[in-house]
Motif scaffolding. Structure first.
Motif, PDB file in Angstrom:
ATOM      1  N   ASN A  32       1.093   4.729  -3.811  1.00 25.21           N
ATOM      2  CA  ASN A  32       0.935   6.173  -3.966  1.00 25.21           C
ATOM      3  C   ASN A  32       1.871   6.885  -2.987  1.00 25.21           C
ATOM      4  OD1 ASN A  32       0.036   8.625  -4.860  1.00 25.21           O
ATOM      5  ND2 ASN A  32      -2.027   8.438  -3.991  1.00 25.21           N
ATOM      6  N   GLU A  33       2.253   8.091  -3.324  1.00 24.78           N
ATOM      7  CA  GLU A  33       3.079   8.880  -2.411  1.00 24.78           C
ATOM      8  C   GLU A  33       2.235   9.301  -1.200  1.00 24.78           C
ATOM      9  OE1 GLU A  33       4.869  12.118  -4.396  1.00 24.78           O
ATOM     10  OE2 GLU A  33       6.021  10.873  -5.808  1.00 24.78           O
ATOM     11  N   ARG A  34       2.802   9.144  -0.045  1.00 23.29           N
ATOM     12  CA  ARG A  34       2.069   9.470   1.184  1.00 23.29           C
ATOM     13  C   ARG A  34       2.930  10.402   2.047  1.00 23.29           C
ATOM     14  NH1 ARG A  34      -2.082   5.718   1.224  1.00 23.29           N
ATOM     15  NH2 ARG A  34      -1.707   3.917  -0.110  1.00 23.29           N
ATOM     16  N   ARG A  35       2.247  11.240   2.815  1.00 18.98           N
ATOM     17  CA  ARG A  35       2.971  12.168   3.683  1.00 18.98           C
ATOM     18  C   ARG A  35       3.674  11.430   4.817  1.00 18.98           C
ATOM     19  NH1 ARG A  35      -1.475  17.099   4.447  1.00 18.98           N
ATOM     20  NH2 ARG A  35      -1.632  17.634   2.209  1.00 18.98           N
ATOM     21  N   VAL A  36       3.028  10.367   5.297  1.00 25.35           N
ATOM     22  CA  VAL A  36       3.578   9.634   6.442  1.00 25.35           C
ATOM     23  C   VAL A  36       3.805   8.194   5.994  1.00 25.35           C
ATOM     24  CG1 VAL A  36       3.170   8.904   8.811  1.00 25.35           C
ATOM     25  CG2 VAL A  36       2.300  11.110   8.027  1.00 25.35           C
ATOM     26  N   VAL A  37       4.906   7.625   6.427  1.00 23.49           N
ATOM     27  CA  VAL A  37       5.202   6.230   6.128  1.00 23.49           C
ATOM     28  C   VAL A  37       4.277   5.337   6.941  1.00 23.49           C
ATOM     29  CG1 VAL A  37       6.951   4.419   6.172  1.00 23.49           C
ATOM     30  CG2 VAL A  37       7.598   6.777   5.613  1.00 23.49           C
ATOM     31  N   LEU A  38       3.614   4.421   6.290  1.00 26.57           N
ATOM     32  CA  LEU A  38       2.678   3.543   6.987  1.00 26.57           C
ATOM     33  C   LEU A  38       3.395   2.590   7.922  1.00 26.57           C
ATOM     34  CD1 LEU A  38       0.259   2.620   4.038  1.00 26.57           C
ATOM     35  CD2 LEU A  38      -0.110   4.274   5.842  1.00 26.57           C
TER      36      LEU A  38
ATOM     37  N   PHE B 219       0.823  -1.205   0.000  1.00 21.97           N
ATOM     38  CA  PHE B 219       0.000   0.000   0.000  1.00 21.97           C
ATOM     39  C   PHE B 219       0.863   1.264   0.000  1.00 21.97           C
ATOM     40  CE2 PHE B 219      -3.506  -2.773   1.173  1.00 21.97           C
ATOM     41  CZ  PHE B 219      -4.578  -2.169   0.541  1.00 21.97           C
ATOM     42  N   GLN B 220       2.028   1.177   0.644  1.00 24.78           N
ATOM     43  CA  GLN B 220       2.908   2.345   0.681  1.00 24.78           C
ATOM     44  C   GLN B 220       3.436   2.678  -0.713  1.00 24.78           C
ATOM     45  OE1 GLN B 220       3.771   4.215   3.509  1.00 24.78           O
ATOM     46  NE2 GLN B 220       4.654   5.625   2.009  1.00 24.78           N
TER      47      GLN B 220
END
Length: 259
Positions: free
Chosen positions: A253-259, A249-250
Motif C-alpha cells: 500500500n502507499e505509505r506516507r513514510v518509507v518503512l 509491506f511497503q
C-alpha cells in the motif's frame, strides 16, 4: 527420538518399533535378576540399606495397615511387571497389526532410489484394506496395472530424483500420469492420509495451541493459518530477511513514510 525425525522412513520406523517391543519383553521375562544385582551393587557402593525381599511390604502411606504381600511381590509384580506391561500395551495400541501392515505396505510406493522399495504383493495387499474404494474388478486387474505403472515411471527420467510420496503425487499430476494410472493415483491419495498421526503433524497441533490462546480466541482462519506457517516452517523462514519483509509491506500500500 528416532520416530520423531522428519526424514525417518516407514520401514526403519516399524523395524525400530518391533525391536523395542522385543527388548521390553525380554527385559520383562529375564531382567529382574540383573536389575536386583545393579540395585545391590549401588547400595553397597553408597552404604545404603537394602530391603529384605522376603519381608512383609509396608505401605509408607498406610504403615499400620497389613498388606499381606512381600517386598519381592510388590516391587517385582506391582512395579516392575506393571510398568513394562503398560509400555508394551501402549506400543500394541498405537501400532496394531493392521496399522503396521498399512505402514509397511505404504513404503512400497516410495519413489526413493528409482522405486527400489516397490513390492507388487504388498501393494495388492494394501488395496485390499480399502474394499469400499476399489471394486472387486479393480482389485483383480490392479496387479497387472502395477506392472505397467512401475515400468513406465522407471523409464521416465523425471521420476528419478523424487524424495517423497508427496513429490510423486504432484509430479504424476504435472505429467498427466494420474490419468494413465488412475488406480495407482487413487491408492497414492489414500496413502498420503496415513501419516496424519506422525510426530510432525502432532507438532503442528501443538503449535496451534501456542498460537491460538485464550486471548486470541477470535482469530480468523486465514490469519491463524498464516501464523502457523510462520511458526511451523521455521527452517524456511530463516532465509527470509527483515529487509524483505519490510519491502513486502511497503509495496502492499502507499505509505506516507518509507518503512
Amino acid at each position: 527420538m528416532a520416530l520423531q525425525r522428519k526424514d525417518q522412513d516407514i520401514l526403519n520406523a516399524m523395524s525400530l518399533v518391533e525391536s523395542t517391543k522385543g527388548e521390553l519383553q525380554k527385559l520383562r521375562d529375564n531382567g529382574w535378576d540383573s536389575l536386583m544385582n545393579k540395585v545391590s551393587s549401588f547400595c553397597e557402593k553408597h552404604n545404603a540399606e537394602m530391603l529384605v525381599m522376603e519381608d512383609v511390604f509396608v505401605d509408607p502411606r498406610k504403615p499400620r495397615r497389613k498388606t499381606n504381600i512381600t517386598n519381592l511381590h510388590h516391587y517385582k509384580v506391582n512395579c516392575f511387571y506393571t510398568i513394562l506391561d503398560l509400555q508394551l500395551q501402549e506400543f500394541n495400541d498405537r501400532f496394531t497389526e493392521v496399522n503396521t501392515d498399512l505402514l509397511i505396505c505404504m513404503a512400497s510406493l516410495s519413489p526413493l532410489d528409482s522405486f527400489c522399495e516397490f513390492d507388487k504383493e504388498k501393494l495388492v495387499k494394501l488395496v485390499k484394506f480399502y474394499p469400499d474404494d476399489f471394486s472387486y474388478g479393480e482389485t483383480l486387474c490392479f496387479e497387472q496395472h502395477l506392472d505397467i505403472y512401475i515400468d513406465n515411471v522407471r523409464r521416465d527420467e523425471r521420476f528419478k530424483n523424487l524424495k517423497s510420496l508427496g513429490d510423486l503425487s504432484c509430479l504424476m499430476v504435472k505429467t498427466q500420469k494420474h490419468l494413465a494410472h488412475p488406480l495407482v493415483y487413487r491408492l497414492l491419495k489414500m496413502v498420503l492420509t496415513l501419516p496424519v498421526a506422525t510426530a510432525s503433524v502432532e507438532r503442528c497441533f501443538s503449535a496451534m495451541k501456542l498460537v491460538k490462546t485464550t486471548t486470541r480466541n477470535r482469530i480468523g482462519d486465514q490469519f491463524l493459518s498464516d501464523c502457523l506457517v510462520c511458526y511451523i516452517e521455521k527452517e524456511l523462514l530463516d532465509s527470509v530477511t527483515n529487509e524483505k519483509v519490510i519491502e513486502r509491506f511497503q509495496m502492499l500500500n502507499e505509505r506516507r513514510v518509507v518503512l
